[in-house]
Write an enzyme that holds these catalytic residues in place. Structure first.
Site, PDB file in Angstrom:
ATOM      1  N   ARG A   1      15.025   7.230   3.045  1.00 44.20           N
ATOM      2  CA  ARG A   1      14.672   6.370   2.364  1.00 44.20           C
ATOM      3  C   ARG A   1      15.781   6.052   1.340  1.00 44.20           C
ATOM      4  O   ARG A   1      16.030   4.777   1.039  1.00 44.20           O
ATOM      5  CB  ARG A   1      13.400   6.552   1.489  1.00 44.20           C
TER       6      ARG A   1
ATOM      7  N   ASN B   1       6.488  -8.473  -7.728  1.00 46.21           N
ATOM      8  CA  ASN B   1       5.757  -8.123  -6.394  1.00 46.21           C
ATOM      9  C   ASN B   1       4.402  -9.078  -6.695  1.00 46.21           C
ATOM     10  O   ASN B   1       3.833  -9.242  -7.593  1.00 46.21           O
ATOM     11  CB  ASN B   1       5.486  -6.851  -6.236  1.00 46.21           C
TER      12      ASN B   1
ATOM     13  N   GLY C   1       6.007 -14.806   5.516  1.00 41.80           N
ATOM     14  CA  GLY C   1       6.875 -15.542   4.713  1.00 41.80           C
ATOM     15  C   GLY C   1       6.302 -16.685   3.927  1.00 41.80           C
ATOM     16  O   GLY C   1       7.048 -17.752   3.618  1.00 41.80           O
ATOM     17  N   SER C   2       4.851 -17.148   4.054  1.00 44.73           N
ATOM     18  CA  SER C   2       4.430 -18.132   3.327  1.00 44.73           C
ATOM     19  C   SER C   2       4.542 -18.275   1.856  1.00 44.73           C
ATOM     20  O   SER C   2       4.797 -19.462   1.432  1.00 44.73           O
ATOM     21  CB  SER C   2       3.025 -18.339   3.727  1.00 44.73           C
TER      22      SER C   2
ATOM     23  N   ARG D   1       6.738  -2.419   2.184  1.00 44.25           N
ATOM     24  CA  ARG D   1       7.428  -1.245   2.406  1.00 44.25           C
ATOM     25  C   ARG D   1       7.490  -0.669   0.952  1.00 44.25           C
ATOM     26  O   ARG D   1       8.094  -1.302  -0.271  1.00 44.25           O
ATOM     27  CB  ARG D   1       8.607  -1.327   2.895  1.00 44.25           C
TER      28      ARG D   1
ATOM     29  N   SER E   1      -2.261 -10.895  -7.847  1.00 50.04           N
ATOM     30  CA  SER E   1      -1.627 -10.481  -9.184  1.00 50.04           C
ATOM     31  C   SER E   1      -0.284 -10.795  -8.914  1.00 50.04           C
ATOM     32  O   SER E   1       0.360 -10.207  -7.833  1.00 50.04           O
ATOM     33  CB  SER E   1      -2.003  -9.177  -9.509  1.00 50.04           C
TER      34      SER E   1
ATOM     35  N   ASP F   1       1.941  -0.575  -6.890  1.00 50.75           N
ATOM     36  CA  ASP F   1       1.100  -1.621  -7.354  1.00 50.75           C
ATOM     37  C   ASP F   1       0.595  -1.328  -8.801  1.00 50.75           C
ATOM     38  O   ASP F   1      -0.468  -1.904  -9.225  1.00 50.75           O
ATOM     39  CB  ASP F   1      -0.240  -1.899  -6.514  1.00 50.75           C
TER      40      ASP F   1
ATOM     41  N   HIS G   1       0.810  -9.217  -5.061  1.00 50.97           N
ATOM     42  CA  HIS G   1      -0.066  -8.439  -4.357  1.00 50.97           C
ATOM     43  C   HIS G   1      -1.621  -8.870  -4.330  1.00 50.97           C
ATOM     44  O   HIS G   1      -1.997  -9.730  -5.445  1.00 50.97           O
ATOM     45  CB  HIS G   1      -0.356  -6.929  -5.343  1.00 50.97           C
TER      46      HIS G   1
HETATM   47  C1  GAR Z   1       0.552 -12.047   0.960  1.00 50.13           C
HETATM   48  O1  GAR Z   1      -1.002 -11.963   0.979  1.00 50.13           O
HETATM   49  C2  GAR Z   1       1.074 -10.893   0.119  1.00 50.13           C
HETATM   50  O2  GAR Z   1       0.237 -10.904  -1.383  1.00 50.13           O
HETATM   51  C3  GAR Z   1       0.651  -9.557   0.609  1.00 50.13           C
HETATM   52  O3  GAR Z   1       1.221  -9.969   2.058  1.00 50.13           O
HETATM   53  C4  GAR Z   1       0.958 -11.345   2.269  1.00 50.13           C
HETATM   54  C5  GAR Z   1       2.325 -11.760   2.654  1.00 50.13           C
HETATM   55  O4  GAR Z   1       2.112 -13.423   3.061  1.00 50.13           O
HETATM   56  N1  GAR Z   1       1.570  -8.645  -0.037  1.00 50.13           N
HETATM   57  C6  GAR Z   1       0.926  -7.446  -0.076  1.00 50.13           C
HETATM   58  O5  GAR Z   1       0.070  -7.085   0.408  1.00 50.13           O
HETATM   59  C7  GAR Z   1       2.013  -6.341  -0.840  1.00 50.13           C
HETATM   60  N2  GAR Z   1       1.697  -5.154  -0.662  1.00 50.13           N
HETATM   61  P1  GAR Z   1       3.304 -14.096   3.320  1.00 50.13           P
HETATM   62  O6  GAR Z   1       4.359 -13.312   4.347  1.00 50.13           O
HETATM   63  O7  GAR Z   1       2.865 -15.133   4.214  1.00 50.13           O
HETATM   64  O8  GAR Z   1       4.021 -14.692   2.013  1.00 50.13           O
END
Ligand code: GAR
Length: 210
Positions: free
Chosen positions: A65, A107, A12-13, A91, A136, A145, A109
């Protein structure tokens, strides 16, 4: 004020970056809730600490789903959110749930899309031998994506990098990238739904470079 629903599966950063930007006045938005598919997601703690309602909607508690999506989006829609932000939500979201909310989900990515979709993007970048990598923000469409890219941030790949050092360099740029993109949306200078419409033939706008 842009009303955001945030989805996160783990640390969750990126959620924290949004919370901090709202608290400092840098972003004119509010977070109407945090939704996670995992009960152990630290993002839940961050939301609660900020007084944001934290919801857990787990796939295992639903038959399939479609049922999971119905529960998740039913809960989100009840809040009247303007925009759904996937911030480390790991997910797939079903095509019909996406189609029902055209241009209302974005999103972040960790790659320079269209390169390196899916998982393990930093290792994918190292394996491909690219010298530049990044993150992105894109509109969520039914294809993983693959929706229109709204904004990107670039970092160099340095000699000696491994997936962890590269991930850390990208993550540092993800936070301002996501906040800046949301700010651009909140101030009406970028309309994710309008970018969606461009899929119907018109060339894609060049993504913002942040
Ligand atoms: C981030 O790097 C985000 O871009 C990536 O997961 C991490 C979550 O970090 N997302 C994906 O890979 C989506 N497919 P966070 O929980 O600290 O925000």
């Amino acid at each position: 004020t842009l009303r955001l629903a945030v989805l996160a599966s783990g640390r969750g950063s990126n959620l924290q970056a949004i919370l901090d930007a709202i608290a400092s006045g840098a972003l004119d938005a509010s977070i109407v809730g945090l939704w996670s598919d995992r009960r152990d997601a630290f993002a839940l703690e961050r939301a609660r600490a900020a007084g944001v309602p934290a919801h857990v909607v787990r796939p295992r508690d639903h038959a399939d789903r479609a049922a999971h999506d119905a529960a998740l989006f039913g809960s989100i829609d009840a809040t009247g959110a303007d925009l759904i932000v996937c911030a480390g939500y790991m997910r797939l979201i079903g095509a019909s749930a996406v189609a029902a909310r055209p241009g209302r989900m974005i999103n972040i990515h960790p790659s320079l899309l269209p390169l390196f979709k899916g998982l393990h993007t930093h290792q994918q970048a190292l394996d491909a031998g690219v010298t530049e990598h990044g993150a992105s923000v894109h509109v969520v469409t039914a294809d993983l994506d693959a929706g229109p890219v709204l904004a990107q941030a670039r970092v160099p790949v340095l000699p000696g990098d491994d997936a962890d050092t590269l991930a850390a360099r990208v993550l540092e740029r993800e936070h301002p990238l996501l906040v800046q993109t949301l700010h651009t949306i909140a101030t009406g200078r970028l309309v994710p739904g309008a970018e969606m419409a461009r899929l119907d033939g018109a060339p894609l706008a060049a993504p913002l470079q942040l």
